[in-house]
Enzyme design. Structure first.
Site, PDB file in Angstrom:
ATOM      1  CG  HIS A  61      -1.968  -1.034   1.276  1.00 34.11           C
ATOM      2  ND1 HIS A  61      -3.079  -0.868   0.257  1.00 34.11           N
ATOM      3  CD2 HIS A  61      -2.223  -2.179   1.636  1.00 34.11           C
ATOM      4  CE1 HIS A  61      -3.941  -1.928   0.361  1.00 34.11           C
ATOM      5  NE2 HIS A  61      -3.349  -2.599   1.242  1.00 34.11           N
TER       6      HIS A  61
ATOM      7  CG  ASP B 184      -3.409  -4.087   4.931  1.00 30.85           C
ATOM      8  OD1 ASP B 184      -2.635  -3.152   5.228  1.00 30.85           O
ATOM      9  OD2 ASP B 184      -4.209  -3.981   4.155  1.00 30.85           O
ATOM     10  CD  GLU B 185      -5.604  -5.556   1.235  1.00 32.14           C
ATOM     11  OE1 GLU B 185      -6.759  -6.051   0.950  1.00 32.14           O
ATOM     12  OE2 GLU B 185      -5.552  -4.575   1.351  1.00 32.14           O
ATOM     13  CB  ALA B 186       2.668  -7.161   2.199  1.00 32.42           C
TER      14      ALA B 186
END
Length: 549
Positions: free
Chosen positions: A291, A354-356
């Site tokens: 992100h 998150d969401e790496a």
């Protein structure tokens, strides 16, 4: 936590879990009209307390539900002779001034804040067993007294007093009254110390007045933490001296290609100051290592190949990553955390995590092992999204769980194992507390990747029992995030937060023994006239017996 499609998110998380060696056996702008997607059912009046006179709000009709209510005795009526009596401490005087600011416009009374006099609303320190945020409110013929051990408790007691007065007390012009408070005693302390709401200002930017407006709405329901999501692929929203292009360039757009924006240091300090005046602690988040497109676009040297990507205005996730093996990455993170810590008096810095999906598991662990000590270097504690538990959370860290009821058992066990090893847990299950999830398929705003989240679903669960294997002592509280891919105005914030936000507040504040949907929906319905008086648009869920009209 922002995925449009669940499969990539879950797959990425499962890969992380597998790599970790675990078996695979969540001044106000002009407002648009509130969304009204279904007709309200016939109103069912909430029962009055046994000695509550008609027309007076029962002590039990408060959100969040108080820990203990003892109704009885003569009500107190606020008149033009009423004073707000405080002791000599600055903090108590400030709470008194806040209360006067709420009451004066609608009552038309002077309501002087004073240290003497009879016939008063009295704010005082004292009592035992009330903790840092609890209070006792006693009402009778001669006055109302709010007692607390700390200023936060007095402030929370004032929010209860507001709800015990007619909704018209919230208006900014003189109303007819009468202004009567039911007789009896409310003794109240919170279940959890962390009761949060998150506002994503990265996908769409929100101004300081808009954030202040949301703070006031949170304070009414005893929320004590404002989590600001300050960076993401679409925008960097805080100006920092050491890396000025982050805000100047990285903050110059948003989802859909609008102008974006950012907070100066003075802006951010004003948000922190205002939140503190409402007894909310600000938790700033810089999401990393994923992100991070706004940062990567601002500084080519942060990219592994030295080439800056273009600014991004879409809504996909998982495609960006800081370059874990470059030394400049940690110079960058150190500078960002140092400046942000200096601006933030609160205890925590949120480092995302998150969401790496574009970061290998090994690189993710390396990154978190290097970054978490930097948070401690500047006197703060780590909060991260629950993927942090796929690495090694620092001592005293908090993992924010945003999974679903049906999230893979191995992922839940990874979180539970960290909790048993001392990591605190804040619960934000996406299919319960994500305020950007649609109520129904017809909701014009929001997303539905976590499912449809009606009012009852958001309320009707127990944080203390939600994640199997997590010790009750590890659960620090709850947080209701609002992601803003589709949210652009304060009116949008309102209609997605209300009426679900008060339920999240009750989950965080009220004893588990008070939790009951049938009684809660009556108390929630009674809040509607107050929202109308405050100019808060809300979704008129057919699950709630709203007042007629």
């Amino acid at each position: 936590m922002r995925q449009h499609h669940r499969t990539p998110r879950l797959l990425g998380t499962l890969l992380l879990v597998t790599a970790a060696g675990i078996s695979l056996a969540g001044a106000a702008p002009t407002r648009q009209a509130p969304t009204r997607q279904a007709p309200a059912p016939q109103a069912v009046p909430a029962p009055a307390g046994p000695t509550t006179p008609a027309g007076t709000t029962p002590l039990s009709r408060v959100v969040p539900a108080p820990a203990s209510v003892t109704p009885g005795g003569t009500p107190y009526r606020i008149t033009r002779d009423t004073r707000i009596r405080v002791d000599g401490s600055r903090a108590v005087r400030e709470v008194g001034a806040y209360l006067a600011g709420v009451l004066r416009p609608s009552t038309g009374y002077r309501l002087p804040v004073t240290t003497h006099g009879e016939g008063a609303i009295r704010l005082r320190f004292g009592g035992t067993g009330l903790g840092a945020e609890g209070y006792r409110l006693t009402s009778g013929r001669t006055g109302v007294t709010i007692t607390a051990g700390r200023p936060a408790g007095l402030f929370h007691g004032v929010q209860t007093l507001r709800q015990l007065l007619p909704a018209a007390v919230e208006k900014k012009t003189v109303q007819p009254g009468p202004w009567t408070v039911a007789g009896g005693t409310v003794t109240d302390t919170p279940r959890y110390g962390y009761r949060g709401a998150m506002l994503d200002v990265s996908r769409h930017f929100f101004t300081v007045p808009q954030v202040k407006r949301y703070i006031d709405e949170l304070a009414l329901y005893k929320i004590n933490t404002l989590h600001l999501h300050l960076s993401d692929d679409q925008g960097w929203r805080i100006a920092l001296d050491s890396w000025p292009r982050l805000a100047a360039y990285g903050g110059s757009t948003q989802v859909g290609g609008g102008p974006g924006g950012h907070y100066t240091k003075a802006d951010y300090r004003e948000i922190v100051r205002y939140a503190a005046s409402r007894y909310l602690e600000v938790v700033p988040e810089i999401d990393m290592p994923g992100h991070t497109n706004a940062a990567l676009a601002s500084y080519p040297r942060l990219n592994c190949d030295g080439v800056a990507p273009p600014l991004y205005t879409g809504t996909e996730v998982g495609f960006s990553s800081l370059c874990v093996n470059k030394a400049v990455t940690y110079d960058f993170v150190d500078d960002v955390l140092r400046e942000l810590a200096a601006l933030t008096p609160g205890r925590y810095l949120h480092i995302g995590g998150d969401e790496a999906h574009s970061t290998s598991h090994a690189d993710y662990v390396t990154f978190m092992d290097k970054v978490q000590p930097l948070v401690a270097r500047y006197g703060k504690k780590v909060i991260g999204w629950h993927q942090l538990t796929g690495a090694t959370p620092a001592k005293g860290a908090i993992a924010q769980y945003w999974g679903l009821d049906d999230t893979d058992a191995a992922e839940k066990e990874q979180v539970a194992r960290a909790a048993r090893n001392g990591t605190g847990i804040v619960l934000s299950p996406a299919d319960r507390l994500y305020l950007d999830m649609k109520y129904t398929a017809d909701t014009p705003l929001g997303q539905d990747w976590a499912g449809l989240v009606e009012v009852r679903r958001a309320y009707d669960w127990d944080p203390g029992r939600y994640l199997a294997g997590v010790p009750a002592s590890a659960v620090k509280g709850v947080e209701a995030p609002l992601w803003t891919e589709t949210i652009t105005t304060s009116a949008d914030i309102d209609v997605m937060a209300f009426p679900r936000l008060p339920g999240a507040a009750e989950l965080g504040w009220s004893p588990a023994s008070t939790h009951d949907w049938d009684t809660y929906k009556q108390r929630l319905a009674a809040q509607a006239p107050r929202w109308d008086a405050l100019g808060i648009g809300y979704y008129r869920s057919p699950q709630v017996p709203w007042p007629a009209g």
